[in-house]
Write a protein that holds these residues in place. Structure first.
Motif, PDB file in Angstrom:
ATOM      1  N   ARG A 157      10.014   6.482 -16.300  1.00  0.00           N
ATOM      2  CA  ARG A 157       9.319   5.596 -17.252  1.00  0.00           C
ATOM      3  C   ARG A 157       8.505   4.544 -16.487  1.00  0.00           C
ATOM      4  NH1 ARG A 157       9.610   8.708 -21.515  1.00  0.00           N
ATOM      5  NH2 ARG A 157      11.529   8.677 -22.707  1.00  0.00           N
ATOM      6  N   ALA A 158       9.143   3.939 -15.457  1.00  0.00           N
ATOM      7  CA  ALA A 158       8.446   2.893 -14.699  1.00  0.00           C
ATOM      8  C   ALA A 158       7.208   3.446 -14.000  1.00  0.00           C
ATOM      9  CB  ALA A 158       9.404   2.279 -13.672  1.00  0.00           C
ATOM     10  N   ALA A 159       7.279   4.721 -13.618  1.00  0.00           N
ATOM     11  CA  ALA A 159       6.140   5.343 -12.935  1.00  0.00           C
ATOM     12  C   ALA A 159       5.024   5.723 -13.920  1.00  0.00           C
ATOM     13  CB  ALA A 159       6.608   6.582 -12.168  1.00  0.00           C
ATOM     14  N   GLY A 160       5.307   5.613 -15.209  1.00  0.00           N
ATOM     15  CA  GLY A 160       4.278   5.934 -16.211  1.00  0.00           C
ATOM     16  C   GLY A 160       4.253   7.391 -16.615  1.00  0.00           C
ATOM     17  N   ILE A 161       5.337   8.124 -16.327  1.00  0.00           N
ATOM     18  CA  ILE A 161       5.408   9.526 -16.755  1.00  0.00           C
ATOM     19  C   ILE A 161       5.824   9.527 -18.230  1.00  0.00           C
ATOM     20  CG2 ILE A 161       6.557  11.752 -16.413  1.00  0.00           C
ATOM     21  CD1 ILE A 161       6.785  10.993 -13.424  1.00  0.00           C
TER      22      ILE A 161
END
Ligand code: SF4
Length: 414
Positions: A157-161
């Motif tokens: 989630r933090a990586a934007g996936i």
């Protein structure tokens, strides 16, 4: 439509696993075989694209899905993922809104560089969580913990996936109904977008005759065979059926769509790649053991990594030797494998079987056509099929009982 890329390395081999996997020293350390395999996969992408150019010209529609499966493809260095994606973009074309999936293990040393994967274009990640019970994970030889699953999902989630799947197993040896429900609740608490729930199957590919020289599976190690024999004694079909039914009810009550026998999604989060398989769309595939389908023929690469790499990255003149650069050394050639041209009868049965896996089912009109209509009549009378309606079209689809007994129905259709 879609491209599957098989990257076969894992840190360790799980004793129940039948995927084409190379682990331990093959995957990490000074004797790792990773670099040459990644190079070979890149070459195969080029050669498969050459074939498609000959058949269909270079102006083919771009890929709508790219899927990196394994193995544990999240072990791939981000630079290699970028190189493979660059070949896919240059030679196949990748649609701007394509789904790009990578499978990953949740362990901290296995989940890979999630931010770099996102920068490479990954839009979807599938974590092999398998269970949210530490004891069960240990029992099936997994090395990650439930806390790792939570951390991996938060990292994605933090990586934007944007889309995250969790794979979970039921019918784990000795797994109670209560323990299975606890795993489901713990998984739901992490708010994934997609869940794949599979019964743990303990097969023997050697007995099935698919581990020969051109086979798409690797032989089972003696230790894994012994582990499976012991584990089977703690499995239970009836308990597994109850676990499946409980998951079906629980997820439906929570707003999930069970759009395929083993797959549930939040609205709009269905796996486009797997839908391509079930909708019988053509797809390309590269890597050891990978399967492709062009609408008429099913083709597979042999599972053995040695012959695969030797064909694609010939030893002599390796540096700069490609099929596109004749004269610079031995040219790459397509790897060994096999193919099956489907008869009209097999294709018709396969179409019904794949469509029946989905909650949309098949049009009633298609079910009325002989010779398969007799089997479908039997399935309906046995409570395996029910009538449904989709956009005003009468259809037939599997009931929950039908999903549990689908293999029996599919065998009869074939
Ligand atoms: S991590 Fe997944 S692919 Fe690798 S050995 Fe285990 S089950 Fe198989």
């Amino acid at each position: 439509m879609a491209l599957y890329v098989h990257l076969p390395f894992c840190v360790a081999r799980c004793p129940y696993c039948d995927f084409v996997v190379y682990a331990g020293g093959d995957a990490r350390g000074p004797r790792a075989r990773t670099e040459r395999l990644y190079e070979a996969v890149g070459r195969e992408l080029e050669l498969r694209a050459d074939e498609l150019d000959i058949g269909f010209g270079p102006d083919r529609p771009p890929l709508r899905s790219v899927y990196f499966g394994g193995g544990t493809p999240s072990l791939v260095p981000a630079e290699w993922l970028e190189r493979l994606m660059a070949v896919a973009r240059a030679r196949f074309g990748v649609a701007p809104d394509a789904e790009v999936t990578i499978e990953a293990n949740p362990g901290p040393d296995e989940r890979g560089d999630l931010a770099a994967f996102r920068r490479t274009g990954v839009t979807r990640i599938s974590f092999g969580a398998q269970s949210m019970d530490a004891g069960e994970l240990r029992r099936i030889g997994r090395h990650h913990s439930p806390e790792d699953v939570a951390a991996a999902l938060a990292g994605a989630r933090a990586a934007g996936i944007g889309s995250v799947n969790l794979d979970l197993l039921y019918d784990i040896p000795g797994q109670s109904l209560v323990a299975w429900e606890a795993t489901l609740h713990a998984a739901l608490a992490l708010s994934p977008d997609h869940l794949s729930l599979y019964a743990l199957t303990l097969d023997d590919p050697d007995e099935e005759g698919i581990t020969g020289i051109d086979g798409d599976h690797l032989p089972t190690a003696p230790g894994a065979r012994r582990w499976r024999e012991r584990a089977r004694t703690d499995q239970d079909d009836d308990r597994a059926a109850e676990q499946y039914g409980r998951a079906t009810d629980l997820l439906a009550a929570d707003g999930w769509r069970g759009y395929e026998i083993s797959n549930w999604a939040r609205p709009g989060r269905e796996s486009r790649h797997n839908l391509a398989y079930w909708q019988r769309a053509p797809y390309e595939a590269v890597g050891p053991g990978a399967h492709a389908f062009n609408g008429v023929t099913r083709r597979w690469n042999a599972a053995a990594m040695g012959p695969y790499v030797a064909a694609l990255v010939p030893e002599r003149g390796r540096a700069g030797a490609t099929a596109a650069q004749p004269g610079s050394g031995p040219a790459s050639s397509l790897p060994p494998g096999g193919c099956e041209v489907l008869t009209a009868e097999t294709a018709a049965a396969e179409q019904l079987i794949l469509a029946l896996r989905l909650d949309s089912g098949i049009p009633e009109a298609a079910a009325a056509r002989p010779p398969l209509s007799g089997v479908l009549d039997w399935a309906e009378s046995a409570g395996l099929l029910e009538h449904a309606d989709a956009d005003g079209e009468p259809r037939l689809r599997l009931t929950t009982k039908g999903r549990l007994l689908s293999n029996e129905l599919f065998a009869r259709l074939l």
